[in-house]
Motif scaffolding. Sequence first.
Motif, mmCIF file in Angstrom:
data_model
loop_
_atom_site.group_PDB
_atom_site.id
_atom_site.type_symbol
_atom_site.label_atom_id
_atom_site.label_comp_id
_atom_site.label_asym_id
_atom_site.label_seq_id
_atom_site.Cartn_x
_atom_site.Cartn_y
_atom_site.Cartn_z
ATOM 1 N N ASN A 96 0.821 -1.209 0.000
ATOM 2 C CA ASN A 96 0.000 0.000 0.000
ATOM 3 C C ASN A 96 0.859 1.266 0.000
ATOM 4 O OD1 ASN A 96 -2.458 -1.355 -0.034
ATOM 5 N ND2 ASN A 96 -2.614 -1.435 2.187
ATOM 6 N N VAL A 97 2.004 1.210 0.675
ATOM 7 C CA VAL A 97 2.915 2.362 0.685
ATOM 8 C C VAL A 97 3.504 2.588 -0.701
ATOM 9 C CG1 VAL A 97 5.065 3.285 1.622
ATOM 10 C CG2 VAL A 97 3.447 2.122 3.128
ATOM 11 N N VAL A 98 3.920 1.512 -1.356
ATOM 12 C CA VAL A 98 4.475 1.631 -2.711
ATOM 13 C C VAL A 98 3.444 2.269 -3.644
ATOM 14 C CG1 VAL A 98 5.230 0.328 -4.745
ATOM 15 C CG2 VAL A 98 6.135 -0.252 -2.481
ATOM 16 N N LEU A 99 2.203 1.833 -3.570
ATOM 17 C CA LEU A 99 1.167 2.409 -4.428
ATOM 18 C C LEU A 99 0.934 3.881 -4.115
ATOM 19 C CD1 LEU A 99 -1.589 -0.337 -4.782
ATOM 20 C CD2 LEU A 99 0.105 0.404 -6.461
ATOM 21 N N GLU A 100 0.882 4.217 -2.848
ATOM 22 C CA GLU A 100 0.675 5.613 -2.470
ATOM 23 C C GLU A 100 1.789 6.499 -3.016
ATOM 24 O OE1 GLU A 100 0.102 8.333 1.597
ATOM 25 O OE2 GLU A 100 0.065 6.142 1.700
ATOM 26 N N GLU A 101 3.014 6.004 -2.956
ATOM 27 C CA GLU A 101 4.141 6.789 -3.456
ATOM 28 C C GLU A 101 4.150 6.848 -4.980
ATOM 29 O OE1 GLU A 101 5.937 8.661 -1.387
ATOM 30 O OE2 GLU A 101 4.490 7.841 0.040
ATOM 31 N N TYR B 158 3.854 10.081 -9.747
ATOM 32 C CA TYR B 158 3.404 10.180 -11.133
ATOM 33 C C TYR B 158 2.086 10.929 -11.268
ATOM 34 C CZ TYR B 158 7.197 6.969 -12.110
ATOM 35 O OH TYR B 158 8.454 6.400 -12.224
ATOM 36 N N LYS B 159 1.691 11.596 -10.174
ATOM 37 C CA LYS B 159 0.503 12.458 -10.175
ATOM 38 C C LYS B 159 -0.740 11.710 -10.659
ATOM 39 C CE LYS B 159 3.172 16.723 -10.720
ATOM 40 N NZ LYS B 159 4.455 16.049 -10.391
ATOM 41 N N LEU B 160 -0.970 10.564 -10.064
ATOM 42 C CA LEU B 160 -2.145 9.765 -10.379
ATOM 43 C C LEU B 160 -3.215 9.994 -9.325
ATOM 44 C CD1 LEU B 160 -0.282 6.434 -11.184
ATOM 45 C CD2 LEU B 160 -1.349 7.954 -12.860
ATOM 46 N N ALA B 161 -4.450 10.092 -9.757
ATOM 47 C CA ALA B 161 -5.557 10.288 -8.821
ATOM 48 C C ALA B 161 -5.739 9.038 -7.969
ATOM 49 C CB ALA B 161 -6.841 10.583 -9.594
ATOM 50 N N PRO B 162 -6.289 9.190 -6.762
ATOM 51 C CA PRO B 162 -6.550 8.007 -5.922
ATOM 52 C C PRO B 162 -7.412 7.003 -6.678
ATOM 53 C CG PRO B 162 -6.834 10.012 -4.656
ATOM 54 C CD PRO B 162 -6.669 10.436 -6.089
#
Length: 234
Positions: free
Chosen positions: A154-159, A164-168
Amino acid sequence: MKPTAQRKQAQQTPAPEDAAPAARGKRLAPEEREQQIVEKAIKYFATHGFSGGTRELAKEIGVTQPLLYRYFPNKEALVDRVFQEVYLARWNPDWEDWLKDRSVPLKERMKRYYKDYARFILRNEWIRIFIFAGLTREGINQRYLTRLRERIFNVVLEELHHEYKLAPPTPSQHEDEIELVWGMHASIFYVGMRKWVYGLPVPKDLDHMVEQKVYAFLEGAPNVMRTMRSDPPA
């Protein structure tokens, strides 16, 4: 004392339980004996798996079954201690902080984490116990993978979203993205499979191997995530 009395007394004197009859040595302090049992159990499980009973396990470790039960009331308690020793005690609490430190480029954070993680998991006992536990449903895998998902994936995805400025993501998108991180982890885990299960050669320079996999992940995953979000619902 008469000879018959001496023989009778010898018969009534209980043998020490600190070791099996063929493997008695010096007496150890309880904490030393417990650690010795754990270390030998780790080697036993990594070699034979979890199918054997406590009698066979005690014999292989070199203690009596009653002594084994003195320290661990059942096999499950010993398995849990092995999990603590092999998986939790070696978990580096700094990993999450490394991945979250945005003062460092994400590529460097991930290289640092995965290099350390590779050294942590690419060991004989780690890989083989994990495989045996998965086959016999000992519970080690589920507990460890739950921790891995919560504290690392989950941390890797959040970062990635931040870098890369991706929306949640939506819940379904999140599950798709978790699969990408699974793939990254699996590629490193499989190196250990090749070495400790299949007996195949693996790269000697693990750091270089990890860097390649991190580069490939960061080149591909953000683009895949963008593409998946732009695809119309099926």
